[in-house]
Every structure is written in C-alpha cells, then in structure tokens.
Design a protein around this motif. Structure first.
Motif, short mmCIF file in Angstrom:
data_model
loop_
_atom_site.label_atom_id
_atom_site.label_comp_id
_atom_site.label_asym_id
_atom_site.label_seq_id
_atom_site.Cartn_x
_atom_site.Cartn_y
_atom_site.Cartn_z
N ASP A 8 -9.34 -16.90 19.02
CA ASP A 8 -10.57 -17.67 18.88
C ASP A 8 -10.68 -19.08 19.52
O ASP A 8 -11.72 -19.35 20.21
CB ASP A 8 -10.82 -17.90 17.19
CG ASP A 8 -11.16 -16.56 16.36
OD1 ASP A 8 -11.55 -15.66 17.09
OD2 ASP A 8 -10.78 -16.54 15.28
N LEU A 9 -9.65 -19.45 19.59
CA LEU A 9 -9.47 -20.87 20.31
C LEU A 9 -9.76 -20.65 21.95
O LEU A 9 -10.57 -21.30 22.53
CB LEU A 9 -8.27 -21.75 20.02
CG LEU A 9 -8.15 -22.87 20.64
CD1 LEU A 9 -9.20 -23.92 20.55
CD2 LEU A 9 -6.51 -23.58 20.49
N GLU A 10 -9.07 -19.82 22.29
CA GLU A 10 -9.04 -19.27 23.80
C GLU A 10 -10.40 -18.83 24.17
O GLU A 10 -11.03 -19.13 25.38
CB GLU A 10 -8.25 -18.31 24.23
CG GLU A 10 -8.11 -17.98 25.63
CD GLU A 10 -7.05 -16.95 25.91
OE1 GLU A 10 -7.11 -16.62 27.23
OE2 GLU A 10 -6.18 -16.65 25.16
N GLU A 11 -11.12 -18.01 23.38
CA GLU A 11 -12.55 -17.66 23.42
C GLU A 11 -13.37 -18.80 23.57
O GLU A 11 -14.51 -19.02 24.28
CB GLU A 11 -12.86 -16.70 22.37
CG GLU A 11 -14.51 -16.15 22.69
CD GLU A 11 -14.82 -15.21 21.52
OE1 GLU A 11 -16.06 -15.23 21.37
OE2 GLU A 11 -14.14 -14.66 20.85
N LEU A 12 -13.46 -19.99 22.65
CA LEU A 12 -14.21 -20.88 22.60
C LEU A 12 -13.86 -21.72 23.91
O LEU A 12 -14.92 -22.25 24.42
CB LEU A 12 -13.78 -21.93 21.21
CG LEU A 12 -14.54 -23.17 21.09
CD1 LEU A 12 -16.04 -23.14 21.17
CD2 LEU A 12 -13.96 -24.17 20.17
N ASN A 14 -12.83 -20.86 26.87
CA ASN A 14 -13.65 -19.94 28.10
C ASN A 14 -15.09 -20.28 27.87
O ASN A 14 -15.56 -20.59 28.88
CB ASN A 14 -13.39 -18.57 27.95
CG ASN A 14 -11.81 -18.14 28.50
OD1 ASN A 14 -11.31 -19.03 28.97
ND2 ASN A 14 -11.41 -17.23 27.96
N ARG A 15 -15.72 -20.13 26.87
CA ARG A 15 -17.37 -20.36 26.62
C ARG A 15 -17.58 -21.82 27.21
O ARG A 15 -18.41 -22.42 27.85
CB ARG A 15 -17.75 -20.03 25.24
CG ARG A 15 -17.94 -18.54 24.90
CD ARG A 15 -18.85 -18.57 23.76
NE ARG A 15 -18.32 -19.59 22.61
CZ ARG A 15 -18.36 -19.31 21.25
NH1 ARG A 15 -18.67 -18.35 20.80
NH2 ARG A 15 -17.88 -20.36 20.54
N ILE A 16 -16.69 -23.02 26.57
CA ILE A 16 -17.15 -24.31 27.06
C ILE A 16 -17.00 -24.64 28.52
O ILE A 16 -17.72 -24.90 29.33
CB ILE A 16 -16.05 -25.41 26.23
CG1 ILE A 16 -16.67 -25.12 24.71
CG2 ILE A 16 -16.11 -26.73 26.94
CD1 ILE A 16 -15.61 -26.08 23.94
N SER A 17 -15.80 -23.89 29.22
CA SER A 17 -15.45 -23.93 30.46
C SER A 17 -16.67 -23.41 31.48
O SER A 17 -17.19 -23.72 32.40
CB SER A 17 -14.48 -23.36 30.76
OG SER A 17 -14.19 -23.38 32.45
N ASN A 18 -17.36 -22.15 30.97
CA ASN A 18 -18.10 -21.35 31.60
C ASN A 18 -19.47 -22.28 31.52
O ASN A 18 -20.23 -22.27 32.70
CB ASN A 18 -18.72 -20.03 30.98
CG ASN A 18 -17.58 -19.04 31.11
OD1 ASN A 18 -16.78 -19.27 32.35
ND2 ASN A 18 -17.36 -17.91 30.51
N GLN A 19 -19.93 -22.88 30.28
CA GLN A 19 -21.09 -23.82 30.31
C GLN A 19 -20.93 -25.01 31.30
O GLN A 19 -21.85 -25.35 31.83
CB GLN A 19 -21.34 -24.24 28.80
CG GLN A 19 -21.73 -23.09 28.05
CD GLN A 19 -21.89 -23.58 26.54
OE1 GLN A 19 -21.35 -24.43 25.86
NE2 GLN A 19 -22.57 -22.63 25.43
N VAL A 20 -19.77 -25.69 31.32
CA VAL A 20 -19.85 -26.93 32.10
C VAL A 20 -19.85 -26.45 33.88
O VAL A 20 -20.78 -27.11 34.43
CB VAL A 20 -18.27 -27.45 31.64
CG1 VAL A 20 -17.95 -28.49 33.06
CG2 VAL A 20 -18.18 -28.19 30.71
#
Length: 139
Positions: A8-12, A14-20
């Motif tokens: 779950d932490l890794e997925e979060l 990855n989402r933040i990285s993609n948004q940035v």
C-alpha cells in the motif's frame, strides 16, 4: 493470503511520484508564494509574462543580475474601515517572488516592462552584456 503492508505504501508513493512528474511537465506544479510565468523565446528576444492580479505597478520590483530576472511583488494590508467590523477578512498582505534564469545573455540597457490589467510583460532583447545588476522600470 495476507497482503504485505508495504504494498500500500509503495502504491501511494508511486501515485505521488506520477502526480509530481505530471505537474512538472504541464506546468501545473507551483510553489506557494511564487509567481507563475511564461517565458517565450521569440528569436531575437525573450518575453516573460506573469499574472499579478491585485498588485499595482509600485508594488512590483524587477531586477536583472547574473543572467537571471528577479521579480518581487508585495501588496500591503488594506486599511480597516472606520465604522463597523469585518464579518470575514481574507485579503491580507501578500508577497510573491520568482527568479527566472535566462538561457542566453540579454541587452540589459534595452530591457523593457509593461504592467496592464494585472499582467506583467518583460521584453529582454538578446545580446552579450556585463555582469552588473540593473533595475528595470515598469511602464
């Protein structure tokens, strides 16, 4: 089967990285207190455009130094009115700034700036120049 809690932490992350990354590519990521700008290379000059709604010409200071344009804007508090009291007050002192590194030297003597309807436009003709700082007057 029990799920790994780090999934779950890794997925979060990855989402933040993609948004940035998406924000950086589209120009949608802005630091609070900074000014969003457009910098156009028009062949023989750079044109910098910045939206500064609510500011007056006297609130804005432009300087050119070491190959970078520095924009600083400060708006003071409106004075309180004589009678009554505020029901809501959100308009306070505000300042914004931005330093824009120019990719090529510009002719510091020929730089001009205008401020119309809250939009600042700075025109910077390209040319070799010295390394001294120069204040830019806004028309």
């Amino acid at each position: 089967m029990r799920q790994n809690p780090f999934d779950d932490l890794e997925e979060l992350l990855n989402r933040i990285s993609n948004q940035v990354e998406e924000g950086m590519m589209t120009g949608g990521l802005q630091v609070p207190g900074s000014v969003a700008v457009d910098v156009a290379d028009e062949g023989d000059e750079f044109v910098v455009t910045a939206d500064l709604p609510g500011y007056e010409t006297d609130d804005i200071e432009l300087t050119l130094s070491d190959g970078a344009l520095r924009l600083e804007a400060t708006r003071e508090d409106e004075t309180a009115f004589e009678e009554g009291e505020y029901v809501r007050r959100e308009r306070t002192s505000k300042s914004a700034n931005r330093r824009i590194r120019l990719p090529e030297p510009v002719d510091e003597e020929a730089v001009s700036a205008t401020f119309t309807n809250g939009v600042l436009t700075v025109t910077l003709p390209k040319e070799s120049g010295d390394d001294e700082s120069k204040r830019i007057d806004i028309e």
